[in-house]
Design a protein around this motif. Structure first.
Motif, PDB file in Angstrom:
ATOM      1  N   THR A   1       0.877  -1.330   0.086  1.00 23.33           N
ATOM      2  CA  THR A   1      -0.065  -0.012  -0.106  1.00 23.33           C
ATOM      3  C   THR A   1       0.927   1.245  -0.112  1.00 23.33           C
ATOM      4  N   ASP A   2       0.314   2.606  -0.264  1.00 24.91           N
ATOM      5  CA  ASP A   2       1.099   3.481  -0.414  1.00 24.91           C
ATOM      6  C   ASP A   2       1.639   3.856   1.064  1.00 24.91           C
ATOM      7  N   ALA A   3       3.149   3.944   0.991  1.00 22.51           N
ATOM      8  CA  ALA A   3       3.766   4.206   2.209  1.00 22.51           C
ATOM      9  C   ALA A   3       3.863   5.696   2.386  1.00 22.51           C
ATOM     10  N   ASN A   4       3.714   6.598   1.506  1.00 20.09           N
ATOM     11  CA  ASN A   4       3.674   7.817   1.467  1.00 20.09           C
ATOM     12  C   ASN A   4       2.768   8.574   2.589  1.00 20.09           C
ATOM     13  N   SER A   5       1.388   7.801   2.109  1.00 24.79           N
ATOM     14  CA  SER A   5       0.223   8.071   2.977  1.00 24.79           C
ATOM     15  C   SER A   5       0.354   7.699   4.414  1.00 24.79           C
TER      16      SER A   5
END
Length: 172
Positions: free
Chosen positions: A138-142
């Protein structure tokens, strides 16, 4: 002195429910459908803040079972895989409770640092579990932005819980 009348017993019971009720209110606030694109993925985990705060200051009123139940409710309402938030809440509560003496013997800065560590661990574990269960990263940045916002918002949320704590639980 033990409460004798029905009104006094009801008042005491209501006061003892405060940590769980406040944390559930935080959970509902974090799930409000605000019409801002992308906000849901970076909304700070307000319920986790409640679990941490009460795990430090009143673990007798928000215990591990309550933390688990709050996590299950969050999973059901948010659409996360069942058990992810429940595990996270248990881990955060356990961390807060086991480090409680150290947190209480120092100032708020140490509590905030403790929350930062708990939040970092929780964010990592949640990201890993959701990625594994989704069979793709999943999006690690978020997740990282959510973690940063969580650290910045914690003092405000802790202050609100502290005010409620002083107003309603000061005589316990």
């Amino acid at each position: 002195m033990r409460p004798t009348g029905l009104t006094q017993r009801l008042d005491l019971a209501a006061r003892h429910v405060l940590p769980v009720a406040f944390t559930l209110l935080l959970l509902l606030i974090s799930l409000l459908p605000l019409k801002l694109p992308g906000l849901a993925s970076i909304m700070p985990p307000l319920a986790m803040m409640g679990v941490f705060y009460w795990g430090v200051y009143r673990p007798d009123l928000l215990n591990g079972l309550s933390a688990f139940a709050i996590g299950v409710v969050y999973d059901l309402l948010s659409g996360l895989p069942l058990g992810v938030s429940a595990l996270i809440m248990l881990l955060v509560h356990g961390f807060a409770q086991t480090r409680r003496r150290s947190f209480l013997s120092h100032g708020f800065l140490v509590v905030w640092t403790g929350y930062t560590l708990a939040s970092a661990g929780a964010t990592l574990v949640a990201w890993l579990l959701v990625s594994i269960l989704a069979s793709s990263a999943t999006d690690a940045n978020s997740a990282f932005i959510q973690f940063l916002i969580s650290i910045l918002v914690f003092p405000l949320v802790a202050r609100l819980m502290g005010l409620a704590h002083q107003a309603f639980l000061k005589e316990d």
